[in-house]
Design an enzyme around this catalytic site. Structure first.
Site, PDB file in Angstrom:
ATOM      1  N   ARG A 182     -15.788  11.050   7.487  1.00 17.02           N
ATOM      2  CA  ARG A 182     -14.624  11.838   7.998  1.00 17.02           C
ATOM      3  C   ARG A 182     -14.519  12.752   6.774  1.00 17.02           C
ATOM      4  O   ARG A 182     -13.972  14.415   7.168  1.00 17.02           O
ATOM      5  CB  ARG A 182     -13.406  11.555   7.863  1.00 17.02           C
ATOM      6  CG  ARG A 182     -13.280   9.917   8.815  1.00 17.02           C
ATOM      7  CD  ARG A 182     -12.405   8.703   9.259  1.00 17.02           C
ATOM      8  NE  ARG A 182     -11.240   9.731   8.854  1.00 17.02           N
ATOM      9  CZ  ARG A 182      -9.922   8.752   8.229  1.00 17.02           C
ATOM     10  NH1 ARG A 182     -10.607   7.652   8.064  1.00 17.02           N
ATOM     11  NH2 ARG A 182      -8.804   9.598   8.390  1.00 17.02           N
ATOM     12  N   SER A 240      -8.382   2.682   8.725  1.00 16.50           N
ATOM     13  CA  SER A 240      -9.425   3.064   7.879  1.00 16.50           C
ATOM     14  C   SER A 240      -8.028   2.253   6.523  1.00 16.50           C
ATOM     15  O   SER A 240      -8.544   0.770   5.641  1.00 16.50           O
ATOM     16  CB  SER A 240      -9.285   4.453   7.271  1.00 16.50           C
ATOM     17  OG  SER A 240      -9.273   4.539   5.442  1.00 16.50           O
ATOM     18  N   LYS A 278      -8.914  -2.624   5.369  1.00 19.37           N
ATOM     19  CA  LYS A 278      -9.091  -2.666   3.810  1.00 19.37           C
ATOM     20  C   LYS A 278      -8.705  -3.476   3.267  1.00 19.37           C
ATOM     21  O   LYS A 278      -8.269  -4.953   2.699  1.00 19.37           O
ATOM     22  CB  LYS A 278      -9.083  -1.307   2.997  1.00 19.37           C
ATOM     23  CG  LYS A 278     -10.044  -0.791   3.148  1.00 19.37           C
ATOM     24  CD  LYS A 278      -9.940   0.772   1.666  1.00 19.37           C
ATOM     25  CE  LYS A 278      -8.751   1.670   2.785  1.00 19.37           C
ATOM     26  NZ  LYS A 278      -9.948   3.087   2.907  1.00 19.37           N
ATOM     27  N   ASP A 280     -15.507   1.080   6.321  1.00 12.81           N
ATOM     28  CA  ASP A 280     -15.130   2.093   6.080  1.00 12.81           C
ATOM     29  C   ASP A 280     -14.869   2.895   4.685  1.00 12.81           C
ATOM     30  O   ASP A 280     -15.247   4.337   5.193  1.00 12.81           O
ATOM     31  CB  ASP A 280     -12.849   1.495   5.845  1.00 12.81           C
ATOM     32  CG  ASP A 280     -12.758   2.526   5.135  1.00 12.81           C
ATOM     33  OD1 ASP A 280     -12.290   3.349   6.305  1.00 12.81           O
ATOM     34  OD2 ASP A 280     -12.076   2.960   4.375  1.00 12.81           O
ATOM     35  N   HIS A 282       0.916  -0.894  -0.130  1.00 13.47           N
ATOM     36  CA  HIS A 282       0.032   0.110  -0.507  1.00 13.47           C
ATOM     37  C   HIS A 282       1.261   1.759  -0.290  1.00 13.47           C
ATOM     38  O   HIS A 282       1.741   1.152   0.762  1.00 13.47           O
ATOM     39  CB  HIS A 282      -0.830  -0.077   0.876  1.00 13.47           C
ATOM     40  CG  HIS A 282      -1.969   1.043   1.399  1.00 13.47           C
ATOM     41  ND1 HIS A 282      -2.716   1.243   0.429  1.00 13.47           N
ATOM     42  CD2 HIS A 282      -1.592   2.406   1.915  1.00 13.47           C
ATOM     43  CE1 HIS A 282      -3.438   2.232   1.220  1.00 13.47           C
ATOM     44  NE2 HIS A 282      -2.395   2.866   1.759  1.00 13.47           N
TER      45      HIS A 282
END
Ligand code: URA
Length: 438
Positions: A169, A184, A188, A162, A83
């Site tokens: 948010r 968050s 995932k 999420d 990520h």
């Protein structure tokens, strides 16, 4: 259990339990808790930040708000993903996923779309005609079984809490809470069913966290919570004060990734360096390789012997686009028709190209979005002929800008000119990988 009691508890800075986080996440996913209470809860979490233990509990709760991919029936290989916190010209994933899949691991890579000055992997992949990123779960399994790699978007069933809470948010001013960011991102990734994860946490003007110290804190929190969830995880803190590689834009970045896998590493040495570092780190984290130097050498070999390109070719075919794109990228990744050249206004060194400004210029050209509803022009973008540290003579081409519309081209050029600094002194070199957090 009542939502109001949970909100008041957090408002009073009291620690919450796993059951309470589960209640919030289920309520967000199923729509049984109204938006105003969820928003109020998020603001309480923003003002009284979750502890590391609470962050892990909230992450678990959100990860379990939907399904979790389970690759145990289709592969015995380690499952690993990466990520990135996002940046400008960061098309690494396009080359990374097929490359790492050649190293004896499975790479189910779930990616997102671009917003603002940062690009998104799904948009870049979609610059290939007919490339399908909405892959149904049974086809993700099939592709991982046969190819060891699949690149896809978040399915509606993965971490639905999420999706709801992230959009709230955004609307209630609680995006910049480190524990909420960690929960968050990791919910995932956990739901994706991998057992190891590399985090690329960027710092610099084009990054989500601009200051090095903030990136460090985020990286440490991500690694710590990922481990509490049972994921093997490491983070690289990488430089994003200037764009990565030469390409900014969607078709442009696909073209660059393919050239790199074709073996043309000289086209973008910084991109190549980060690609090899990330690929090797993923093999080591997954346990497939013990030694980072050997892992690097293996990844270089997989590019040189054409295996990584062949893997990308197969993946493209499986996901609906023409595999010929990897052999003749210039035919498939066309730039937008109008061009403007940014010429060096003076002789000297390119001292800096500001990542955020260059990324915003690319958005003006049509390569990105200001809102999720905006339509992307895949051929729009910027090609950096010169990078920081290169010498230029007055009038030399520093960058070529592409757009489909004259007004966009003019606006993009005007902004891009503000990103570039040219001076007499050679700038100090910078490290692409600044630190590793284990
Ligand atoms: N990316 C995410 O997925 N979530 C955040 O909260 C921030 C960045």
């Amino acid at each position: 259990m009542r939502m109001i009691d949970i909100i008041i508890k957090k408002r009073n800075a009291k620690p919450l339990t796993q059951d309470e986080f589960d209640f919030v996440a289920q309520g967000a996913a199923k729509g049984t808790v109204p938006d105003y209470q969820l928003s109020s809860f998020l603001m309480a979490c923003f003002l009284n930040p979750l502890s590391p233990k609470e962050t892990a509990m909230f992450t678990k709760a959100m990860a379990h708000s939907g399904g979790r991919l389970d690759f145990s029936k289709v592969t015995t290989l380690p499952k690993v993903d990466k990520h990135s916190t996002g940046g400008v010209g960061d098309g690494i994933s396009l080359a990374l996923a097929p490359l790492v899949a050649c190293g004896g691991v499975a790479v189910p890579m779930m990616s997102g779309r671009g917003l603002g000055h940062t690009g998104g992997t799904l948009d870049k992949l979609e610059s290939m005609k007919n490339f399908e990123v909405r892959v149904p779960v049974n086809l993700i399994y099939r592709q991982i079984k046969k190819l060891n790699v699949c690149m896809f978007g978040q399915t509606s069933d993965l971490a639905p809490a999420d999706r709801k809470l992230y959009s709230l948010r955004d609307a209630c001013g609680s995006v910049e809470s480190r524990p909420l960011i960690v929960a968050s991102i990791l919910s995932k990734k956990y739901a994706e069913g991998v057992d190891s994860l590399l985090m690329d946490v960027k710092y610099g003007s084009g990054a989500f966290m601009q200051k090095l110290e903030d990136s460090r804190k985020l990286a440490r929190a991500l690694v710590s919570v990922a481990k509490q969830l049972g994921l093997k995880c490491r983070a690289l803190i990488t430089y994003m004060d200037q764009p990565l590689g030469r390409a900014i834009g969607n078709a442009n970045e696909m073209f660059q990734a393919i050239k790199i896998l074709q073996g043309s590493k000289e086209i973008a040495p910084d991109f190549y360096e980060l690609l090899i570092e990330e690929a090797a780190a993923m093999l080591v984290i997954s346990g497939k390789q013990k030694d980072i130097a050997k892992a690097r050498a293996l990844m270089e070999e997989k590019i040189e012997n054409g295996e990584a390109l062949a893997k990308l070719r197969e993946m493209i075919k499986w996901q609906g686009a023409s595999p010929d794109a990897v052999d003749r990228p210039e035919r498939y990744f066309k730039n937008a028709p109008l061009t403007a050249i940014y010429q060096a206004p003076a002789s000297g060194y390119v001292q800096h190209i500001d990542a955020k400004t260059a990324g915003m210029a690319a958005v003006l050209l049509g390569a990105g979005r200001n809102t999720m509803e905006d339509v992307i022009d895949y051929g729009a973008g910027i090609w950096l002929e010169r990078k920081s540290g290169d010498t230029v003579k007055k009038g030399d081409t520093v960058a070529i800008l592409y757009a489909s519309d004259k007004k966009r081209l003019t606006q993009g050029l005007e902004l891009f000119s503000k990103a570039v600094k040219i001076g007499k002194q050679k700038p100090a070199p910078y490290k692409i990988v600044k630190e590793i957090i284990k």
